[in-house]
Write a protein that holds these residues in place. Sequence first.
Motif, PDB file in Angstrom:
ATOM      1  N   TYR A 426       2.995  19.893 -31.392  1.00 43.23           N
ATOM      2  CA  TYR A 426       3.017  21.249 -31.951  1.00 43.23           C
ATOM      3  C   TYR A 426       4.013  21.332 -33.110  1.00 43.23           C
ATOM      4  O   TYR A 426       3.695  21.861 -34.191  1.00 43.23           O
ATOM      5  CB  TYR A 426       3.391  22.250 -30.849  1.00 43.23           C
ATOM      6  N   LEU A 427       5.201  20.788 -32.909  1.00 48.62           N
ATOM      7  CA  LEU A 427       6.223  20.823 -33.956  1.00 48.62           C
ATOM      8  C   LEU A 427       5.825  19.949 -35.141  1.00 48.62           C
ATOM      9  O   LEU A 427       6.113  20.285 -36.301  1.00 48.62           O
ATOM     10  CB  LEU A 427       7.572  20.364 -33.388  1.00 48.62           C
ATOM     11  N   GLN A 428       5.133  18.844 -34.871  1.00 49.30           N
ATOM     12  CA  GLN A 428       4.673  17.978 -35.961  1.00 49.30           C
ATOM     13  C   GLN A 428       3.648  18.713 -36.826  1.00 49.30           C
ATOM     14  O   GLN A 428       3.722  18.673 -38.057  1.00 49.30           O
ATOM     15  CB  GLN A 428       4.055  16.698 -35.401  1.00 49.30           C
ATOM     16  N   CYS A 429       2.690  19.373 -36.187  1.00 51.22           N
ATOM     17  CA  CYS A 429       1.676  20.126 -36.941  1.00 51.22           C
ATOM     18  C   CYS A 429       2.331  21.255 -37.742  1.00 51.22           C
ATOM     19  O   CYS A 429       1.944  21.538 -38.877  1.00 51.22           O
ATOM     20  CB  CYS A 429       0.629  20.698 -35.992  1.00 51.22           C
ATOM     21  N   LYS A 430       3.322  21.890 -37.134  1.00 51.11           N
ATOM     22  CA  LYS A 430       4.033  22.978 -37.806  1.00 51.11           C
ATOM     23  C   LYS A 430       4.775  22.457 -39.038  1.00 51.11           C
ATOM     24  O   LYS A 430       4.735  23.084 -40.107  1.00 51.11           O
ATOM     25  CB  LYS A 430       5.014  23.623 -36.823  1.00 51.11           C
ATOM     26  N   THR A 431       5.420  21.299 -38.901  1.00 51.67           N
ATOM     27  CA  THR A 431       6.181  20.718 -40.006  1.00 51.67           C
ATOM     28  C   THR A 431       5.271  20.224 -41.122  1.00 51.67           C
ATOM     29  O   THR A 431       5.523  20.480 -42.305  1.00 51.67           O
ATOM     30  CB  THR A 431       7.058  19.557 -39.500  1.00 51.67           C
ATOM     31  N   LEU A 432       4.202  19.517 -40.756  1.00 50.59           N
ATOM     32  CA  LEU A 432       3.303  18.932 -41.750  1.00 50.59           C
ATOM     33  C   LEU A 432       2.310  19.939 -42.305  1.00 50.59           C
ATOM     34  O   LEU A 432       1.626  19.670 -43.297  1.00 50.59           O
ATOM     35  CB  LEU A 432       2.540  17.755 -41.136  1.00 50.59           C
ATOM     36  N   LYS A 433       2.197  21.094 -41.625  1.00 44.63           N
ATOM     37  CA  LYS A 433       1.264  22.147 -42.042  1.00 44.63           C
ATOM     38  C   LYS A 433      -0.176  21.630 -42.089  1.00 44.63           C
ATOM     39  O   LYS A 433      -0.957  21.948 -42.980  1.00 44.63           O
ATOM     40  CB  LYS A 433       1.651  22.732 -43.405  1.00 44.63           C
ATOM     41  N   ARG A 434      -0.512  20.831 -41.085  1.00 45.32           N
ATOM     42  CA  ARG A 434      -1.884  20.326 -40.946  1.00 45.32           C
ATOM     43  C   ARG A 434      -2.114  19.886 -39.517  1.00 45.32           C
ATOM     44  O   ARG A 434      -1.184  19.779 -38.719  1.00 45.32           O
ATOM     45  CB  ARG A 434      -2.154  19.162 -41.901  1.00 45.32           C
ATOM     46  N   GLY A 435      -3.373  19.613 -39.207  1.00 48.69           N
ATOM     47  CA  GLY A 435      -3.712  19.140 -37.878  1.00 48.69           C
ATOM     48  C   GLY A 435      -3.412  17.655 -37.708  1.00 48.69           C
ATOM     49  O   GLY A 435      -2.999  16.962 -38.639  1.00 48.69           O
ATOM     50  N   TYR A 436      -3.645  17.169 -36.500  1.00 49.43           N
ATOM     51  CA  TYR A 436      -3.352  15.776 -36.181  1.00 49.43           C
ATOM     52  C   TYR A 436      -4.625  14.938 -36.166  1.00 49.43           C
ATOM     53  O   TYR A 436      -5.733  15.444 -35.984  1.00 49.43           O
ATOM     54  CB  TYR A 436      -2.667  15.675 -34.808  1.00 49.43           C
ATOM     55  N   THR A 437      -4.454  13.637 -36.349  1.00 46.90           N
ATOM     56  CA  THR A 437      -5.548  12.695 -36.162  1.00 46.90           C
ATOM     57  C   THR A 437      -5.478  12.129 -34.744  1.00 46.90           C
ATOM     58  O   THR A 437      -4.454  12.254 -34.064  1.00 46.90           O
ATOM     59  CB  THR A 437      -5.454  11.530 -37.163  1.00 46.90           C
ATOM     60  N   ASP A 438      -6.544  11.505 -34.321  1.00 49.41           N
ATOM     61  CA  ASP A 438      -6.566  10.879 -32.999  1.00 49.41           C
ATOM     62  C   ASP A 438      -5.470   9.817 -32.904  1.00 49.41           C
ATOM     63  O   ASP A 438      -4.763   9.714 -31.895  1.00 49.41           O
ATOM     64  CB  ASP A 438      -7.933  10.238 -32.750  1.00 49.41           C
ATOM     65  N   ALA A 439      -5.299   9.051 -33.986  1.00 46.71           N
ATOM     66  CA  ALA A 439      -4.284   7.987 -33.990  1.00 46.71           C
ATOM     67  C   ALA A 439      -2.883   8.581 -33.873  1.00 46.71           C
ATOM     68  O   ALA A 439      -2.009   8.006 -33.191  1.00 46.71           O
ATOM     69  CB  ALA A 439      -4.403   7.159 -35.271  1.00 46.71           C
ATOM     70  N   GLU A 440      -2.635   9.720 -34.519  1.00 44.00           N
ATOM     71  CA  GLU A 440      -1.317  10.349 -34.443  1.00 44.00           C
ATOM     72  C   GLU A 440      -1.025  10.862 -33.042  1.00 44.00           C
ATOM     73  O   GLU A 440       0.106  10.767 -32.564  1.00 44.00           O
ATOM     74  CB  GLU A 440      -1.231  11.496 -35.461  1.00 44.00           C
ATOM     75  N   PHE A 441      -2.036  11.413 -32.393  1.00 39.65           N
ATOM     76  CA  PHE A 441      -1.819  11.907 -31.034  1.00 39.65           C
ATOM     77  C   PHE A 441      -1.505  10.741 -30.101  1.00 39.65           C
ATOM     78  O   PHE A 441      -0.565  10.807 -29.302  1.00 39.65           O
ATOM     79  CB  PHE A 441      -3.035  12.681 -30.536  1.00 39.65           C
ATOM     80  N   LYS A 442      -2.274   9.659 -30.227  1.00 40.64           N
ATOM     81  CA  LYS A 442      -2.042   8.475 -29.394  1.00 40.64           C
ATOM     82  C   LYS A 442      -0.644   7.912 -29.652  1.00 40.64           C
ATOM     83  O   LYS A 442       0.068   7.526 -28.705  1.00 40.64           O
ATOM     84  CB  LYS A 442      -3.099   7.414 -29.681  1.00 40.64           C
ATOM     85  N   ALA A 443      -0.236   7.871 -30.926  1.00 43.63           N
ATOM     86  CA  ALA A 443       1.082   7.350 -31.271  1.00 43.63           C
ATOM     87  C   ALA A 443       2.192   8.183 -30.630  1.00 43.63           C
ATOM     88  O   ALA A 443       3.202   7.630 -30.163  1.00 43.63           O
ATOM     89  CB  ALA A 443       1.255   7.321 -32.789  1.00 43.63           C
ATOM     90  N   MET A 444       1.995   9.500 -30.570  1.00 43.21           N
ATOM     91  CA  MET A 444       3.018  10.354 -29.964  1.00 43.21           C
ATOM     92  C   MET A 444       3.080  10.131 -28.454  1.00 43.21           C
ATOM     93  O   MET A 444       4.172  10.117 -27.864  1.00 43.21           O
ATOM     94  CB  MET A 444       2.745  11.818 -30.266  1.00 43.21           C
ATOM     95  N   VAL A 445       1.920   9.957 -27.813  1.00 39.71           N
ATOM     96  CA  VAL A 445       1.894   9.678 -26.373  1.00 39.71           C
ATOM     97  C   VAL A 445       2.664   8.392 -26.091  1.00 39.71           C
ATOM     98  O   VAL A 445       3.459   8.313 -25.142  1.00 39.71           O
ATOM     99  CB  VAL A 445       0.439   9.567 -25.862  1.00 39.71           C
ATOM    100  N   GLU A 446       2.461   7.382 -26.934  1.00 39.02           N
ATOM    101  CA  GLU A 446       3.140   6.100 -26.734  1.00 39.02           C
ATOM    102  C   GLU A 446       4.643   6.214 -27.022  1.00 39.02           C
ATOM    103  O   GLU A 446       5.460   5.575 -26.350  1.00 39.02           O
ATOM    104  CB  GLU A 446       2.491   5.036 -27.619  1.00 39.02           C
ATOM    105  N   LYS A 447       5.004   7.014 -28.003  1.00 37.72           N
ATOM    106  CA  LYS A 447       6.414   7.211 -28.319  1.00 37.72           C
ATOM    107  C   LYS A 447       7.149   7.892 -27.163  1.00 37.72           C
ATOM    108  O   LYS A 447       8.242   7.475 -26.770  1.00 37.72           O
ATOM    109  CB  LYS A 447       6.544   8.052 -29.584  1.00 37.72           C
ATOM    110  N   ILE A 448       6.533   8.934 -26.614  1.00 39.14           N
ATOM    111  CA  ILE A 448       7.158   9.683 -25.522  1.00 39.14           C
ATOM    112  C   ILE A 448       7.225   8.844 -24.248  1.00 39.14           C
ATOM    113  O   ILE A 448       8.227   8.850 -23.532  1.00 39.14           O
ATOM    114  CB  ILE A 448       6.388  10.988 -25.240  1.00 39.14           C
TER     115      ILE A 448
END
Length: 603
Positions: A426-448
């Motif tokens: 949510y904060l990433q989308c807010k900062t970038l002012k755009r939606g996420y890609t599938d790869a970005e969501f997966k990357a965040m899951v792996e980071k967390i």
Amino acid sequence: MNIKKSILGIVVLLSITMAAKSQVKIGFEVSFKEPQAHYAEVEMNISGIATKTHVDVKMPVWTPGSYLVREFAKSVESFGATSNGKAVKVEKVNKNTWRVFNAKTNAVKINYRVYAFEISVRTAFIDASHAFLSPASIFMYPAGMIKTPSTVKIVPFTGWDKVSTGLEPIAGQKFTYTASDFDILFDSPMEVGTQDIFEFNAAGVRHEVAMYGGGNYDKERLKVDMAKIVEQETAIFGENPNKHYTFIVHNYAQGGGGLEHLNSTVLGASRNAYSSERGYQGFLGLVAHEYFHLWNVKRLRPIALGPFDYDNENYTTNLWIAEGFTSYYPIKVMLRAGFTNPEGFVNSNLGTIGTVMNTPGSKINSAAESSFNAWINPAYRPSENGNNTFISYYTKGQVIGNLMDLEIINATKGAKSLDDVMKAMYLQCKTLKRGYTDAEFKAMVEKISGISFTSFWDKYVTGTVPVEYAKYFAYAGIDVVNENEGKSVPFFGASTGRMAGVSGGKVIIGSVSRSSGAWNGGVNVNDEIVSIDDVPAEASIERMAVITNKKVGDVVKVSIIRDGLKKDLNVILTTNEIVRFKAALNESATPQQLVVRKKWMGI
């Protein structure tokens, strides 16, 4: 070439273009001359038009949040236009576009009527008692001017005295509102009539609830309980992005469903169900689902869902996150808010896993494919073969959310959960002012989580591997067994409906399960089942003694009538592979499992 002069020329040209756009003013007035006949009268005024030949105005073909091309233009009639008080030429150039020739003036007035007679949370409906305006089916926009502001004035019908909407009111102008652009306008439904309105404050936000249709609801109880849901969901994301929020609730004899918007939602409810515990819980669950969309979808969104193309389908492979996770979280929120207990939480999640595993389409349709094909899915276009070819991105996504949550909690030994992923995205989308890609969501899951989710994605997101339910629930010290595993129960494989009114009713096939005996034996949807082994057919074929007393592999003679002709089919009974879960808390759960359980449930 003089580069400085060229740059200056481009700047001047852009400035002129931007100035021309900024001078455009768009205003709507909506009135109701014949509400009993389900019509809205729309007047659209456009001034400051830069081109002096024509302007194209368009009606969206779909509404965000409901992934089906609904062709709203089909309900438009009596389209006409004037300029300086004189009629001007209009021409329809395609299914949802009208060209208005503005006779070398910079202003036109457009009038049209919209027929609104479809009861749902996503379509406009007008009758003598109220008007529900789903904006994408009411308002047109000038081509190329989606980002232009507009105003809307509502002229209620005689006896109507209220308007409920998330749009910002214009001070000093009754029932007049402003939208900063058409994305905002199309995302702001309006309820016009005599609705019962009450308010509550939660998470620092004023909430208005507009109840249409009456009902046995308890306003004071709803204020308290809806506020609990708001507080719990806001806590997940750390902030509530709205100053005010509007619930529009349509109470019918039998109602359901909901549609999310940026700072409002429309809910369908059964007016007399609030007094039963099941009905009340169902309504609160719907509130939790649609309110969660305030973040997930409306702000934390797949990159394809905004800016919107209102002329065509908007494709994404991520509705399993957008809708599926929004189906998973209300179960957690209802537990955290005290509306259900751990047993109910576990069984609800297992029930959804069972639904997925018992749907033949889950074996051939992945969550990503289901999301991408939302525009042609059987949920919006019912199909007798839908269960065999499709799995809902709601249910499969809910299961993925459940498994992912447990995997993250287990991997981090209770330090992190899916909550942390949702907040971070949510904060990433807010900062970038755009939606996420599938790869970005997966990357965040792996980071967390600190682990790879490639195998998980391959199995459950892009693949169709059966759910490893025992493994994941064991993380939380919960033992799950399939009570039907190992049993040899005969299965016919066709569901029936009853056509009443003809000789006491006919037993008619409504669907046939892939690879079942009925499927292999040639039983078709719409066949009338006359008898099975000469025993007159009953509506519940699977429960007929002639079936239950057989063994797997036995053959039954099925007499049918198809297209007026009688036929006899031989059906070999297969094994019933329907799963049925039973869960139990492991009394010998390890400290790690107890940590996972506590974090997962959040209580």
